[in-house]
Design a protein around this motif. Structure first.
Motif, PDB file in Angstrom:
ATOM      1  N   GLY A   1      50.098  50.788  49.716  1.00  0.00           N
ATOM      2  CA  GLY A   1      50.732  51.361  48.528  1.00  0.00           C
ATOM      3  C   GLY A   1      51.860  50.531  47.958  1.00  0.00           C
ATOM      4  N   SER A   2      52.192  49.431  48.609  1.00  0.00           N
ATOM      5  CA  SER A   2      53.282  48.602  48.104  1.00  0.00           C
ATOM      6  C   SER A   2      52.812  47.750  46.925  1.00  0.00           C
ATOM      7  CB  SER A   2      53.820  47.694  49.215  1.00  0.00           C
ATOM      8  OG  SER A   2      52.816  46.795  49.635  1.00  0.00           O
ATOM      9  N   VAL A   3      53.742  47.467  46.018  1.00  0.00           N
ATOM     10  CA  VAL A   3      53.450  46.596  44.880  1.00  0.00           C
ATOM     11  C   VAL A   3      53.579  45.156  45.358  1.00  0.00           C
ATOM     12  CG1 VAL A   3      54.147  45.891  42.564  1.00  0.00           C
ATOM     13  CG2 VAL A   3      54.275  48.305  43.227  1.00  0.00           C
TER      14      VAL A   3
ATOM     15  N   ASP B   1      50.825  46.685  31.216  1.00  0.00           N
ATOM     16  CA  ASP B   1      51.418  46.519  32.536  1.00  0.00           C
ATOM     17  C   ASP B   1      50.294  46.389  33.556  1.00  0.00           C
ATOM     18  OD1 ASP B   1      54.158  46.674  31.825  1.00  0.00           O
ATOM     19  OD2 ASP B   1      54.022  48.858  31.718  1.00  0.00           O
ATOM     20  N   VAL B   2      50.433  45.406  34.437  1.00  0.00           N
ATOM     21  CA  VAL B   2      49.428  45.146  35.468  1.00  0.00           C
ATOM     22  C   VAL B   2      50.147  45.046  36.811  1.00  0.00           C
ATOM     23  CG1 VAL B   2      47.647  43.542  36.245  1.00  0.00           C
ATOM     24  CG2 VAL B   2      48.008  43.885  33.811  1.00  0.00           C
ATOM     25  N   ALA B   3      49.568  45.638  37.847  1.00  0.00           N
ATOM     26  CA  ALA B   3      50.145  45.545  39.189  1.00  0.00           C
ATOM     27  C   ALA B   3      49.036  45.349  40.217  1.00  0.00           C
ATOM     28  CB  ALA B   3      50.942  46.803  39.522  1.00  0.00           C
ATOM     29  N   VAL B   4      49.331  44.553  41.224  1.00  0.00           N
ATOM     30  CA  VAL B   4      48.465  44.402  42.377  1.00  0.00           C
ATOM     31  C   VAL B   4      49.088  45.263  43.470  1.00  0.00           C
ATOM     32  CG1 VAL B   4      47.480  42.808  44.065  1.00  0.00           C
ATOM     33  CG2 VAL B   4      47.827  42.055  41.701  1.00  0.00           C
TER      34      VAL B   4
ATOM     35  N   VAL C   1      44.245  46.632  45.295  1.00  0.00           N
ATOM     36  CA  VAL C   1      43.623  47.102  44.058  1.00  0.00           C
ATOM     37  C   VAL C   1      44.442  46.593  42.881  1.00  0.00           C
ATOM     38  CG1 VAL C   1      42.589  49.171  45.070  1.00  0.00           C
ATOM     39  CG2 VAL C   1      44.861  49.298  44.068  1.00  0.00           C
ATOM     40  N   LEU C   2      43.797  46.525  41.736  1.00  0.00           N
ATOM     41  CA  LEU C   2      44.450  46.106  40.507  1.00  0.00           C
ATOM     42  C   LEU C   2      44.650  47.335  39.635  1.00  0.00           C
ATOM     43  CD1 LEU C   2      45.369  43.641  38.794  1.00  0.00           C
ATOM     44  CD2 LEU C   2      43.089  43.685  37.772  1.00  0.00           C
TER      45      LEU C   2
ATOM     46  N   ALA D   1      51.668  38.113  43.194  1.00  0.00           N
ATOM     47  CA  ALA D   1      51.277  38.659  44.497  1.00  0.00           C
ATOM     48  C   ALA D   1      50.925  37.560  45.496  1.00  0.00           C
ATOM     49  CB  ALA D   1      50.082  39.599  44.322  1.00  0.00           C
ATOM     50  N   GLY D   2      50.954  36.314  45.036  1.00  0.00           N
ATOM     51  CA  GLY D   2      50.641  35.202  45.925  1.00  0.00           C
ATOM     52  C   GLY D   2      49.159  34.978  46.120  1.00  0.00           C
ATOM     53  N   LEU D   3      48.345  35.538  45.229  1.00  0.00           N
ATOM     54  CA  LEU D   3      46.897  35.356  45.335  1.00  0.00           C
ATOM     55  C   LEU D   3      46.493  34.033  44.695  1.00  0.00           C
ATOM     56  CD1 LEU D   3      45.788  38.969  44.392  1.00  0.00           C
ATOM     57  CD2 LEU D   3      45.905  37.935  46.664  1.00  0.00           C
ATOM     58  N   PRO D   4      45.429  33.425  45.176  1.00  0.00           N
ATOM     59  CA  PRO D   4      44.983  32.156  44.581  1.00  0.00           C
ATOM     60  C   PRO D   4      44.476  32.386  43.164  1.00  0.00           C
ATOM     61  CG  PRO D   4      43.407  32.929  46.228  1.00  0.00           C
ATOM     62  CD  PRO D   4      44.598  33.851  46.289  1.00  0.00           C
TER      63      PRO D   4
END
Length: 77
Positions: free
Chosen positions: A30-32, A22-25, A11-12, A66-69
């Motif tokens: 539950g890990s960031v 602030d943005v987190a994936v 989730v974003l 996060a290593g996402l494309p």
């Protein structure tokens, strides 16, 4: 088990405030997975498009962390 190009469920999370964003994936466990900080989200002051552009930069940075494309719709900056 085969290799998949599909990223794991996530989730974003976005905290868009006047002075910073602030943005987190966040992964399913539950890990960031990745996080980024961007400029303030101020549509009434800078206009809607400029505010969305600021948010998009932070989202793209968190996704990259996060290593996402990269998204084809992400702004090139």
């Amino acid at each position: 088990m085969g290799v998949s190009d599909t990223p794991p469920p996530a989730v974003l999370a976005v905290d868009a405030g006047n002075s910073k964003t602030d943005v987190a994936v966040i992964g399913a466990d539950g890990s960031v997975l990745g996080a980024a900080r961007g400029g303030g989200f101020q549509p009434p002051i800078v206009g809607v498009q400029a505010a969305i552009d600021t948010l998009a930069v932070a989202v793209a940075a968190a996704a990259a962390a996060a290593g996402l494309p990269a998204s084809r719709g992400a702004p090139a900056r």
